[in-house]
Design an enzyme around this catalytic site. Structure first.
Site, PDB file in Angstrom:
ATOM      1  N   ASP A  85       0.849  -1.192   0.000  1.00 34.60           N
ATOM      2  CA  ASP A  85       0.000   0.000   0.000  1.00 34.60           C
ATOM      3  C   ASP A  85       0.887   1.247   0.000  1.00 34.60           C
ATOM      4  OD1 ASP A  85      -1.643   2.175   0.604  1.00 34.60           O
ATOM      5  OD2 ASP A  85      -2.977   0.990   1.872  1.00 34.60           O
TER       6      ASP A  85
ATOM      7  N   ARG B 267       0.161  15.251  13.852  1.00 31.08           N
ATOM      8  CA  ARG B 267       0.760  14.753  12.621  1.00 31.08           C
ATOM      9  C   ARG B 267       0.960  15.916  11.647  1.00 31.08           C
ATOM     10  NH1 ARG B 267      -2.098  10.234   8.739  1.00 31.08           N
ATOM     11  NH2 ARG B 267      -3.527  11.965   8.413  1.00 31.08           N
TER      12      ARG B 267
ATOM     13  N   TYR C  86      -5.543  11.259  -3.545  1.00 33.66           N
ATOM     14  CA  TYR C  86      -5.991  12.537  -2.970  1.00 33.66           C
ATOM     15  C   TYR C  86      -5.079  13.054  -1.870  1.00 33.66           C
ATOM     16  CZ  TYR C  86      -8.268   9.192   0.227  1.00 33.66           C
ATOM     17  OH  TYR C  86      -8.526   8.167   1.087  1.00 33.66           O
ATOM     18  N   LYS C  87      -4.059  12.288  -1.523  1.00 36.46           N
ATOM     19  CA  LYS C  87      -3.091  12.759  -0.520  1.00 36.46           C
ATOM     20  C   LYS C  87      -1.973  13.508  -1.249  1.00 36.46           C
ATOM     21  CE  LYS C  87      -4.176   8.862   2.563  1.00 36.46           C
ATOM     22  NZ  LYS C  87      -4.533   9.483   3.848  1.00 36.46           N
TER      23      LYS C  87
END
Lengths: 398, 398
Positions: free
Chosen positions: A185, A357, A210-211
């Site tokens: 992944d 994060r 989309y990241k």
């Protein structure tokens, strides 16, 4: 360094006064995407109607965009295709890999994987029946857990919470030695770090767009199958666009020649239009440059935070080579601190129970952003204004 | 009739000089969708970035839009959710239904179903193992084939080629009498004819939004589960957004309370924005009016074509009650004729081997359109200019 990051930054639309360190969750808007999507909606859908599938080339977008993403992950041409969501692509890859190892019954993964990947594996195992098993171990125990009963090793390279990075080259080699296949992944890898699916002899790889790839909210996922394996794969999710002749409308399914067999239903054209605009930027970028710059930004952030905010504890590996393109810190009041930070225009995110994060995305993040984020974080912790009630309210966090 | 079709037509952007009779394949652009998608791209994605998932309500769109579609198909509130593609939703519904009938092994369908539905069933059967069977019979033989070994009856109500319509109320009752569950594909029903999933005691229903519901190319699919069944369903495609607490990131999957468990991965927000604009039109419409007007338009087309074009043979049922919202004619040179028709601005489509297909969509199709289409078809057949080489070239048809 051949990539001009000042030039790429100018190609994104970033809100005034915002420092965006959450591109690892949802990448920002490429300026050209607004016009590309408008053209797709008004000129293509509105103007060409059904004929746009051919006239505007919609039907081929999943392959054309797949090849452009393929360059960023070291894939052979024609080995990547777009569609669906990452969870669906995980299911497809896992089901295919299990079928290629019919004598084995175990999927091995780790507790640092995306929960959704584990959920999808769990659903597949339940569907396949009692003889199958999803086995999860701690990330650091993966290598030793690759035993001869493992059919598939399913790993997310970069831990979504800590940024801890697996050594995929070594783990793939180990898995292959044990006769297992690997589903890799790349959600926090593609566009974030250097990836070489062909060079590492990867079997299956999946990821979202989309990241780091900035395709916009709900952009389609991608899947890679090694060309040596693709012709052997019989899809579990055998949809019409994966058929070798979708428009023949035969009653019997025959998979198309290569990676196209991983297509399922009608792909999301508006989302792919946005991704096209993003790929126009990515086409100008070398991943080695992105990686080098990401490490500089991340290191500067770690140094700054550790000097200015001693109550924050580094949750990410200190060694840059063992990290993806994000940095995480722990704090018992992490949620409230992150809310206060967002209120000051520095957008990172929070992951339970205590992780703040921060994603570093060289295409649009500058060293000035890093310094300003450190100053904002320090200001909040020094004045303890994150302790106010308004920041402590539990809410949905995405 | 309470629905004002002149008003709804004005809400669509239709190209000058085009008569569009292919809304059963891809609905046209609602004028407001252009602005709605622009706002989603620029103001929400561009301006709010990750915070838009909550601030702009993206996270709830699959349910809110599901309820609006639910009204059109007679669903209970909270019983419909958006996401993925129709093929994926077919797989989910089938897998769930089979699991609710663990003692049975047969999926019954018909040869008039969408090939993709049959392909998905085939993939599921292969995944489940040798004891399972996909059994297909001719559409007219379905009722007699509902035997006590059938676990699931999977039918598309309206045949995509001919418009032939199943009597779902009767077939559902028959299936239930035999202890079977029903998966009902509404791809050519939702927004086309009156549907009453609750009133007919339907179990599962699925459909797409880019045909009659005008959500644009690749818009998401929807799925309905009867509220009496939803809590018993354990999803095969168990993705994170179907988890009861997606943002807790637990390692173990626990399905959410109701239909939300059919959510899988991150939904396509730009596509849903377009669908929102379309649903603003559908909210003003009564399906009984749509059906009545559709029958008027279809009947006028049949009468016109049969009077003017005797070489075209009706492929649809002559009885309006036995038809969906499309009319099909057969001609051995159907492909070339359709190409010539499209070149004259009348857009229908072709389905192998010999079917010319015309969709009637009262929201934007007028009686004048019907008359003009008949005149154009007559002109082509009379002058035989469809016989020119340019129209006979085989090409991809979508």
């Amino acid at each position: 360094m051949s990539t001009d990051f000042a030039a790429t930054r100018a190609l994104f639309s970033l809100p005034e006064g915002v420092i965006y360190l959450d591109g690892n969750s949802l990448g920002p808007l490429p300026r050209a995407a607004a016009e590309r999507v408008r053209a797709c909606v008004e000129d293509e859908w509105g103007g060409m109607l059904i004929t746009a599938w051919n006239q505007a080339g919609w039907i081929d977008l999943p392959r054309r965009l797949g090849d452009r993403i393929g360059r960023l992950i070291g894939a052979e041409p024609g080995a990547v295709v777009l569609g669906d969501t990452l969870s669906i692509k995980v299911y497809q890859a896992l089901a295919s890999a299990l079928e290629l190892r019919p004598e084995r019954r175990v999927i091995l993964s780790d507790t640092g994987n995306f929960p959704s990947d584990l959920y999808m594996a769990d659903g597949l195992v339940r569907t396949l029946g009692d003889s199958y098993e999803l086995r999860t171990v701690a990330p650091e125990a993966v290598e030793d857990a690759i035993t001869p009963d493992i059919a598939v090793l399913m790993l997310t390279e970069v831990d979504y919470r800590t940024g801890r990075k697996h050594d995929m080259r070594r783990l793939i080699a180990k898995a292959h030695d044990a006769g297992a296949l690997v589903v890799w992944d790349l959600a926090h890898s593609a566009g974030a770090i250097e990836v070489d699916v062909a060079g590492t002899d990867a079997d299956f790889a999946v990821g979202c767009t989309y990241k780091y790839l900035n395709s916009g909210p709900g952009g389609p996922a991608f899947i890679y199958i090694a060309p040596r394996l693709a012709p052997q794969v019989r899809p579990a999710l055998s949809g019409w666009l994966g058929h070798e002749a979708p428009f023949a409308f035969d009653l019997d399914y025959r998979p198309s020649a290569g990676i196209d067999r991983m297509r399922v239903g009608t792909p999301p054209v508006l989302q792919m239009a946005a991704l096209e605009a993003s790929m126009d930027i990515w086409d100008r970028v070398e991943m080695a440059d992105v990686r080098a710059r990401s490490i500089e930004l991340s290191q500067a952030f770690i140094d700054g935070v550790e000097a200015a905010c001693p109550t924050l504890k580094l949750a990410s590996p200190r060694d840059a080579e063992a990290r993806g393109s994000q940095v995480s810190f722990r704090h018992p009041e992490g949620y409230a601190i992150m809310q206060a930070l967002i209120a000051r225009g520095v957008i990172g995110d929070f992951r339970a129970p205590d992780i703040l994060r921060f994603g570093f995305t060289p295409l649009y993040t500058t060293m000035e952003d890093v310094r300003a984020a450190v100053v904002a974080l320090n200001g909040i912790l020094e004045r303890a204004d994150w302790d106010r009630e308004e920041y402590k309210t539990r809410a949905k966090v995405t």
